[in-house]
Write a protein that holds these residues in place. Structure first.
Motif, PDB file in Angstrom:
ATOM      1  N   ALA A  86      42.735  50.131  38.892  1.00 57.10           N
ATOM      2  CA  ALA A  86      42.212  49.430  40.070  1.00 57.10           C
ATOM      3  C   ALA A  86      41.744  48.026  39.711  1.00 57.10           C
ATOM      4  CB  ALA A  86      41.067  50.234  40.682  1.00 57.10           C
ATOM      5  N   ARG A  87      41.095  47.884  38.557  1.00 56.58           N
ATOM      6  CA  ARG A  87      40.665  46.554  38.110  1.00 56.58           C
ATOM      7  C   ARG A  87      41.877  45.658  37.846  1.00 56.58           C
ATOM      8  NH1 ARG A  87      36.572  49.240  35.588  1.00 56.58           N
ATOM      9  NH2 ARG A  87      37.841  49.602  33.731  1.00 56.58           N
ATOM     10  N   ARG A  88      42.887  46.215  37.194  1.00 59.45           N
ATOM     11  CA  ARG A  88      44.065  45.425  36.826  1.00 59.45           C
ATOM     12  C   ARG A  88      44.795  44.915  38.070  1.00 59.45           C
ATOM     13  NH1 ARG A  88      47.904  49.071  33.987  1.00 59.45           N
ATOM     14  NH2 ARG A  88      45.968  49.579  32.877  1.00 59.45           N
ATOM     15  N   HIS A  89      44.865  45.762  39.095  1.00 58.99           N
ATOM     16  CA  HIS A  89      45.576  45.374  40.315  1.00 58.99           C
ATOM     17  C   HIS A  89      44.655  44.766  41.370  1.00 58.99           C
ATOM     18  CE1 HIS A  89      49.594  46.993  39.367  1.00 58.99           C
ATOM     19  NE2 HIS A  89      48.929  47.858  38.624  1.00 58.99           N
ATOM     20  N   ARG A  90      43.374  44.643  41.042  1.00 59.26           N
ATOM     21  CA  ARG A  90      42.388  44.003  41.918  1.00 59.26           C
ATOM     22  C   ARG A  90      42.357  44.664  43.295  1.00 59.26           C
ATOM     23  NH1 ARG A  90      43.089  37.704  41.906  1.00 59.26           N
ATOM     24  NH2 ARG A  90      40.985  37.886  42.811  1.00 59.26           N
ATOM     25  N   ARG A  91      42.185  45.972  43.262  1.00 60.72           N
ATOM     26  CA  ARG A  91      42.117  46.746  44.502  1.00 60.72           C
ATOM     27  C   ARG A  91      40.890  47.648  44.491  1.00 60.72           C
ATOM     28  NH1 ARG A  91      44.831  43.326  45.821  1.00 60.72           N
ATOM     29  NH2 ARG A  91      46.866  43.336  46.893  1.00 60.72           N
ATOM     30  N   ILE A  92      40.338  47.853  45.679  1.00 62.55           N
ATOM     31  CA  ILE A  92      39.227  48.784  45.850  1.00 62.55           C
ATOM     32  C   ILE A  92      39.716  50.201  45.568  1.00 62.55           C
ATOM     33  CG2 ILE A  92      37.665  49.843  47.540  1.00 62.55           C
ATOM     34  CD1 ILE A  92      36.759  47.102  46.823  1.00 62.55           C
ATOM     35  N   LEU A  93      38.938  50.945  44.805  1.00 59.85           N
ATOM     36  CA  LEU A  93      39.152  52.377  44.609  1.00 59.85           C
ATOM     37  C   LEU A  93      37.810  53.051  44.784  1.00 59.85           C
ATOM     38  CD1 LEU A  93      40.632  54.958  43.770  1.00 59.85           C
ATOM     39  CD2 LEU A  93      40.286  54.297  41.370  1.00 59.85           C
ATOM     40  N   ALA A  94      37.711  53.943  45.766  1.00 57.35           N
ATOM     41  CA  ALA A  94      36.447  54.622  46.056  1.00 57.35           C
ATOM     42  C   ALA A  94      36.679  56.123  46.152  1.00 57.35           C
ATOM     43  CB  ALA A  94      35.852  54.104  47.360  1.00 57.35           C
ATOM     44  N   GLU A  95      35.756  56.883  45.548  1.00 55.56           N
ATOM     45  CA  GLU A  95      35.777  58.346  45.630  1.00 55.56           C
ATOM     46  C   GLU A  95      34.996  58.755  46.874  1.00 55.56           C
ATOM     47  OE1 GLU A  95      34.900  62.044  42.567  1.00 55.56           O
ATOM     48  OE2 GLU A  95      33.692  60.228  42.421  1.00 55.56           O
TER      49      GLU A  95
ATOM     50  N   ALA B   7      33.108  53.402  56.954  1.00 54.75           N
ATOM     51  CA  ALA B   7      32.573  52.053  57.163  1.00 54.75           C
ATOM     52  C   ALA B   7      32.264  51.366  55.837  1.00 54.75           C
ATOM     53  CB  ALA B   7      31.319  52.116  58.035  1.00 54.75           C
ATOM     54  N   ALA B   8      31.723  52.120  54.879  1.00 50.74           N
ATOM     55  CA  ALA B   8      31.420  51.532  53.566  1.00 50.74           C
ATOM     56  C   ALA B   8      32.705  51.100  52.865  1.00 50.74           C
ATOM     57  CB  ALA B   8      30.654  52.542  52.715  1.00 50.74           C
ATOM     58  N   PHE B   9      33.746  51.918  52.979  1.00 48.33           N
ATOM     59  CA  PHE B   9      35.020  51.577  52.346  1.00 48.33           C
ATOM     60  C   PHE B   9      35.641  50.345  52.998  1.00 48.33           C
ATOM     61  CE2 PHE B   9      39.707  52.097  52.391  1.00 48.33           C
ATOM     62  CZ  PHE B   9      39.943  51.929  51.031  1.00 48.33           C
ATOM     63  N   THR B  10      35.739  50.331  54.314  1.00 50.40           N
ATOM     64  CA  THR B  10      36.369  49.189  54.978  1.00 50.40           C
ATOM     65  C   THR B  10      35.563  47.912  54.774  1.00 50.40           C
ATOM     66  OG1 THR B  10      35.307  49.795  57.087  1.00 50.40           O
ATOM     67  CG2 THR B  10      37.550  50.604  56.698  1.00 50.40           C
ATOM     68  N   ALA B  11      34.236  48.036  54.701  1.00 44.74           N
ATOM     69  CA  ALA B  11      33.413  46.851  54.444  1.00 44.74           C
ATOM     70  C   ALA B  11      33.737  46.258  53.081  1.00 44.74           C
ATOM     71  CB  ALA B  11      31.934  47.208  54.538  1.00 44.74           C
TER      72      ALA B  11
ATOM     73  N   GLY C  46      38.142  45.684  42.938  1.00 45.96           N
ATOM     74  CA  GLY C  46      38.023  46.632  41.838  1.00 45.96           C
ATOM     75  C   GLY C  46      37.356  47.899  42.309  1.00 45.96           C
ATOM     76  N   PRO C  47      37.071  48.808  41.380  1.00 48.70           N
ATOM     77  CA  PRO C  47      36.474  50.092  41.753  1.00 48.70           C
ATOM     78  C   PRO C  47      35.098  49.934  42.391  1.00 48.70           C
ATOM     79  CG  PRO C  47      37.244  50.104  39.475  1.00 48.70           C
ATOM     80  CD  PRO C  47      37.294  48.696  39.933  1.00 48.70           C
ATOM     81  N   VAL C  48      34.771  50.855  43.289  1.00 46.09           N
ATOM     82  CA  VAL C  48      33.442  50.943  43.897  1.00 46.09           C
ATOM     83  C   VAL C  48      32.767  52.198  43.350  1.00 46.09           C
ATOM     84  CG1 VAL C  48      32.184  51.261  46.051  1.00 46.09           C
ATOM     85  CG2 VAL C  48      34.187  49.762  45.995  1.00 46.09           C
ATOM     86  N   GLY C  49      31.530  52.052  42.872  1.00 47.91           N
ATOM     87  CA  GLY C  49      30.825  53.216  42.335  1.00 47.91           C
ATOM     88  C   GLY C  49      31.465  53.766  41.080  1.00 47.91           C
ATOM     89  N   GLU C  50      31.995  52.877  40.245  1.00 43.67           N
ATOM     90  CA  GLU C  50      32.722  53.330  39.056  1.00 43.67           C
ATOM     91  C   GLU C  50      31.853  54.153  38.116  1.00 43.67           C
ATOM     92  OE1 GLU C  50      35.333  51.519  35.320  1.00 43.67           O
ATOM     93  OE2 GLU C  50      34.399  50.166  36.768  1.00 43.67           O
TER      94      GLU C  50
END
Length: 337
Positions: free
Chosen positions: A124-133, A299-303, A311-315
């Protein structure tokens, strides 16, 4: 003409265009209605390996039905995907989604092992995308109130945390009873009290002991317990399973009282849950406001996506969760039925 693919700065237009990989029950009952009704999201497509199933779900929710997960990931009108597949399929499909440039909201548990979870975070960091569990219960406001009560000293210094999540037997044909799909009570319901221990214990807790009861016919664990200890000596006693009467609660026992939450993990959005504060000569029942933890989680994810997160959220929390699951397995005394 298709909209441009999203960049790291986030989607244009103030809405996250979402696809869903799979037609799991939790998606149909809980997430899809919320995505379809959200102001910050647009439900674009649902994918299934079965074309007829995809069309049926799409007709129900007013979006496109797509056969095959890869087909959905190749669409350039989707910014993010929700992944409600069985746990053992998460790693492959989340990795594919990240490589395709999609942000990802993945149903808990993120992966079946710590090593896989760590690899996805790096991807997720490498591709600069949000990843959330997607631990939806964390987004219910009752837990913030519990934290404020604890921090205010309403029950004194914390000594012991207890947590229980048990449900009656589930569909025997479902993935929860299939070991190759990541079935078992630890990954399905045990992760909730484990995550609760993370919420309230300081530092990184250690798994001291555990038990797992395995169904001999299916090879999956159907019940278990765990004993954790924080660096400061505060303990957590946890119980879980899916052959139980329903229980969904945790309690914080301090030096001068006890806080208990009786509908901790899956409260209906209409429910006003009660938090009980027991002190030496007083019992106070606090009615919490009704809250919609599923809507709050989305809502937290879309925000995070709309804010341009890359990058990751709550890694740290997700990786600790995965390590605790690994450690429960390592130390558990296993019983078979």
């Amino acid at each position: 003409m298709s909209p441009a693919s999203p960049g790291p700065e986030g989607p244009a237009g103030g809405r996250v265009r979402m696809g869903v990989l799979g037609c799991a029950d939790i998606a149909l009952r809980r997430m899809l209605p919320v995505i379809a009704a959200a102001d910050t999201a647009e439900l674009v497509a649902v994918a299934s390996r079965d074309a007829a199933k995809a069309r049926g779900v799409a007709d129900r929710f007013g979006c496109a039905g797509v056969q095959g997960y890869r087909t959905l990931l190749e669409r350039d009108d989707i910014d993010a995907v929700y992944v409600p597949l069985p746990p053992a399929l998460h790693f492959e499909q989340v990795a594919e989604a990240l490589r395709a440039g999609k942000h990802v909201l993945c149903e808990k548990p993120l992966c079946t092992t710590h090593a896989e979870a760590a690899e996805l975070m790096e991807l997720a960091r490498r591709h600069r995308r949000i990843l959330a569990e997607n631990f939806m219960f964390l987004h219910h406001s009752q837990h913030d109130r519990v934290r404020s009560l604890l921090d205010a000293g309403s029950v004194g210094e914390l000594e012991v945390l207890t947590g229980s999540f048990g449900v009656p037997p589930l569909d025997p044909a479902g993935f929860r009873y299939a070991a190759p799909l990541g079935g078992g009570a630890l990954l399905d319901v045990g992760v909730y009290p484990l995550r609760t221990a993370q919420m309230f214990l300081s530092g990184e807790p250690e798994v001291l002991a555990a038990t797992l009861r395995v169904d001999d016919a299916t090879g999956v664990d159907v019940a278990g317990t765990a004993l954790l200890c924080a660096p400061d000596g505060v303990a957590a006693q946890l119980e879980f399973g899916f052959r139980h009467s329903y229980r969904s609660r945790y309690a914080l026992w301090g030096r001068s009282g006890r806080i208990s939450v009786e509908r901790a993990y899956t409260p209906p959005e209409q429910l006003k849950p009660v938090v009980r504060v027991q002190q030496q000569d007083r019992l106070t029942e606090l009615a919490m406001p009704a809250d919609h933890q599923v809507r709050n989680a989305l809502a937290a994810f879309t925000a995070a996506v709309l804010a341009g997160g890359d990058g990751p959220v709550g890694e740290a929390e997700s990786l600790l969760q995965a390590r605790l699951v690994d450690d429960v397995r390592k130390v558990a005394r296993v019983f078979t039925d």
